[in-house]
Design an enzyme around this catalytic site. Sequence first.
Site, mmCIF file in Angstrom:
data_model
loop_
_atom_site.group_PDB
_atom_site.id
_atom_site.type_symbol
_atom_site.label_atom_id
_atom_site.label_comp_id
_atom_site.label_asym_id
_atom_site.label_seq_id
_atom_site.Cartn_x
_atom_site.Cartn_y
_atom_site.Cartn_z
ATOM 1 N N SER A 190 43.809 47.107 46.934
ATOM 2 C CA SER A 190 44.241 47.952 45.824
ATOM 3 C C SER A 190 45.734 47.749 45.602
ATOM 4 O O SER A 190 46.460 47.352 46.518
ATOM 5 C CB SER A 190 43.932 49.423 46.123
ATOM 6 O OG SER A 190 42.547 49.637 46.250
ATOM 7 N N PRO A 205 43.724 55.041 50.475
ATOM 8 C CA PRO A 205 43.517 53.837 49.653
ATOM 9 C C PRO A 205 43.251 52.628 50.542
ATOM 10 O O PRO A 205 43.903 52.440 51.557
ATOM 11 C CB PRO A 205 44.836 53.700 48.905
ATOM 12 C CG PRO A 205 45.441 55.060 48.941
ATOM 13 C CD PRO A 205 45.036 55.626 50.275
ATOM 14 N N HIS A 206 42.325 51.775 50.116
ATOM 15 C CA HIS A 206 41.851 50.702 50.986
ATOM 16 C C HIS A 206 41.682 49.417 50.196
ATOM 17 O O HIS A 206 41.761 49.387 48.966
ATOM 18 C CB HIS A 206 40.521 51.117 51.623
ATOM 19 C CG HIS A 206 40.459 50.908 53.106
ATOM 20 N ND1 HIS A 206 40.149 49.698 53.673
ATOM 21 C CD2 HIS A 206 40.670 51.761 54.143
ATOM 22 C CE1 HIS A 206 40.155 49.815 54.994
ATOM 23 N NE2 HIS A 206 40.480 51.056 55.312
ATOM 24 N N ASP A 207 41.467 48.332 50.941
ATOM 25 C CA ASP A 207 41.054 47.003 50.499
ATOM 26 C C ASP A 207 41.546 46.571 49.115
ATOM 27 O O ASP A 207 40.910 46.855 48.099
ATOM 28 C CB ASP A 207 39.522 46.888 50.518
ATOM 29 C CG ASP A 207 38.964 46.957 51.920
ATOM 30 O OD1 ASP A 207 38.469 45.942 52.413
ATOM 31 O OD2 ASP A 207 39.034 48.047 52.529
#
Length: 530
Positions: A312, A308-310
């Site tokens: 979230s 999971p990235h950026d």
Amino acid sequence: MKILETRWAFCLLTTVLILPLNALAAASADDGNVVNAPPAIAPLEEDYGIEIKSGEELYLPEPEVPDVSGYSRDAIEAKLAGRQDSAPNVTVERMGGVSALGDFVDEGRAREWVIRQFSHPQAIMVNSGKVTLEDVYRQVNDRRYMEQVGDGTYIIRLPLAVKQEATLVLRDETLRLSEERGSFIANDGWLFAIDSKIIGWREEANGPATFQKKGNFRPFYVGWGGSENFILGTTMANLGYLQSKSYGFTVAQYSEYDNARLQRSAPHAWLVESTFEDLYYGFYCYEAEDVAIVDNVYRDNIVYGIDPHDYSSRLLIANNEVYGTREKHGIIISREVNNSWIVGNRSYDNGLSGIVLDRQSSNNVVANNVSYDNQGDGIGLYESPDNLLWGNRLMNNLRNGIRVRNSSNVNVYHNVAVLNGTWGIYGQLKDLSATDRNFKEDFYSYEVSMNVVGGELASNASGPLSTDNPAYIAIYDVGMRFPRSDVGIHFEGVLGKYQMQIFDALRNQGRAVFIEPTAVVSGQVTQAEN
């Protein structure tokens, strides 16, 4: 597998043996606008003081985590039943002007599909209705674009786009995505894959599109802003390559420019009881919310297992088995992934660390995971303050059980770190100013501080606990047995200065140790105030 089982049993047995003795124990790079920000001045070792007192103020209750039983087969079937039954509408059209396909025809990427289709790029459009693969096959009605190759098995030779109001359902079916013809799935609406297989397929070899090189096209899956993605009891394999939003399985918000027009909410996904293997990234998200990744297997993926990235938030990563990631971490959350839970996972035999929190990911709970036999740390926190690590088991990792780098206010409670290659817990200050990090986007504080309470730090090669000059550290009720060093249990640096007081407080007095600078003002050490 027998070797792994034996090693796991030995680690587990060691943990069981040492826990009752606790009371007796003695003591990543981004481009653009690079700003080289020098670190703040850390206190010197001689500028610290120690205080011995009750550990009551360090008490924390066991963290509450979401109830995973809500992410079940019945719940997903209920979501599907709630979708309106309406006539399926499927067409083959040009890719241009379709929101879900815009990223793949803009900025020169259309060439990929021109070459593969030998024409102006086209796609299969699921326009409306509750649509099955059989519906898609019947309405496309062209073997050049989609073919049934067996009972319940189809191959598609164009990109497949699910539009905003449509629902696509795969149930007990296999969908092969042709690598040679540039097939992929882009979901802008609702997609349910239940007890099915979605496979990247290499037609020339009549077999799966196994990974070869990071820049080589492979089919992929992306769910866009506003989409709902439900994967249940399904295998997704041989997907993804190094190109934006094409990593394997992705859920991502539209770009700021596109979403100013589209006005889509954050994408959502439930991934339950499924298997993800040989994906470039097993899972990737961007500005997603309320994603549930529960009871899955992530095996033999290329760069990351779960990533999971950026920006979230409110993610639940629970009870997954993540292993065999070739290059980097089993599970990593990075760049302000906040207010989430990583609980009950097993992450092992990964190319770097088992679990990582990175780039200002805060207010997360990492609890009751098992991370072992990884080539990096069991758990790593990089530039990520204000997190809770609770009840994790970190065993036989090549580096540290837990590493806390440039991260403040970290609570490390009731963790067991045994048989790791360096420290049980390591607090690290690291100056990143010589890297190509963008410090406007990925800012950080040159500071480490933590509370270490409960648990066991045993038989780690370098010792139980070490920290570079911390803003503060508190230690209470921590077991430290079975040193591997000839000199026995020992500390270094600031902790080494107070080693005898620490051991006496923990072992003989049953009290807590608080160590912090006498006072620091504007980077200059001063005398503590009364």
